[in-house]
Scaffold this active site. Sequence first.
Site, short mmCIF file in Angstrom:
data_model
loop_
_atom_site.label_atom_id
_atom_site.label_comp_id
_atom_site.label_asym_id
_atom_site.label_seq_id
_atom_site.Cartn_x
_atom_site.Cartn_y
_atom_site.Cartn_z
N CYS A 177 -19.13 14.30 -22.27
CA CYS A 177 -19.30 13.68 -23.11
C CYS A 177 -18.11 13.94 -23.51
O CYS A 177 -17.82 12.99 -24.08
CB CYS A 177 -19.98 14.33 -24.19
SG CYS A 177 -19.52 16.18 -24.74
N HIS A 178 -16.79 14.15 -22.80
CA HIS A 178 -15.28 14.22 -23.80
C HIS A 178 -15.04 12.63 -22.55
O HIS A 178 -13.91 12.44 -23.49
CB HIS A 178 -15.12 15.03 -22.88
CG HIS A 178 -15.05 15.82 -21.18
ND1 HIS A 178 -16.02 16.46 -20.79
CD2 HIS A 178 -14.44 15.24 -19.86
CE1 HIS A 178 -15.97 16.56 -19.34
NE2 HIS A 178 -15.03 15.22 -19.18
N GLU A 181 -8.95 16.26 -15.43
CA GLU A 181 -9.63 14.85 -14.57
C GLU A 181 -8.29 13.71 -14.32
O GLU A 181 -8.73 13.76 -13.00
CB GLU A 181 -10.56 14.63 -14.87
CG GLU A 181 -11.76 15.86 -15.56
CD GLU A 181 -13.41 14.73 -16.48
OE1 GLU A 181 -13.47 13.83 -16.08
OE2 GLU A 181 -14.10 15.51 -16.18
N ASN A 231 -25.14 16.23 -27.49
CA ASN A 231 -25.48 16.73 -25.92
C ASN A 231 -25.79 17.92 -26.46
O ASN A 231 -24.76 18.69 -25.95
CB ASN A 231 -24.24 16.31 -25.63
CG ASN A 231 -23.63 17.03 -24.06
OD1 ASN A 231 -24.87 17.30 -23.99
ND2 ASN A 231 -22.26 16.70 -23.10
N TYR A 283 -17.69 4.12 -26.45
CA TYR A 283 -19.37 4.20 -27.26
C TYR A 283 -19.79 3.15 -27.14
O TYR A 283 -20.87 2.69 -26.95
CB TYR A 283 -18.81 4.52 -28.90
CG TYR A 283 -18.14 6.11 -28.67
CD1 TYR A 283 -19.38 7.47 -28.34
CD2 TYR A 283 -17.18 6.60 -28.79
CE1 TYR A 283 -19.09 8.85 -28.64
CE2 TYR A 283 -16.79 7.83 -29.08
CZ TYR A 283 -17.78 9.03 -29.13
OH TYR A 283 -17.28 9.93 -29.51
#
Length: 142
Positions: free
Chosen positions: A112-113, A139, A104, A83
């Site tokens: 956003c993850h 991912e 979002n 952040y």
Amino acid sequence: MFSVFWEDIYFNVLVENGAVVRAFFSKKPAFSTEDGEFREQIEEYFNGKRVEFNIPVRLKVSPFTEKVLAEVSKIPYGRTAAYSEIAKKLNTSPRAVGQAVKRNPVPVIIPCHRVVAKGGLGGYSAFDIKIKERLLKLEKSI
DNA sequence: TCCGGATTAGTCC
DNA sequence: GGACTAATCCGGA
């Protein structure tokens, strides 16, 4: 609009005039799982076969939130950003970033993850913090 | 090293 | 205007 099944939950996408306006997770499908303009891309992503979306989104958010989300979508696949890093780029505070990311309307498509707290994971309000973990794991395994 | 308070900036009511 | 945050920093134990 359509729903995509992922392991044990559904990912629902709301399409309006050829652009995604909202997306959310749920335990039961909110829409049909049969059709949908971008369903294939979403499915490929959940199968680990797709690293980026070619999906137009229409955001109805404040200018600040839009800037934050634009920055978030630049985070490469499989990577995370703090952040505070986003905040530094936009010359704002981490807390404000957290608020913007929370609002979002299209999680996953706008990743956003991939935004995490410095000393941990942060939060995830789309459905459950576990979804965030699973997305990151998905991912990372590529 | 771990925990708690102060600080922070933007949005919603 | 006031009360919230998907955070972070720093000092004291």
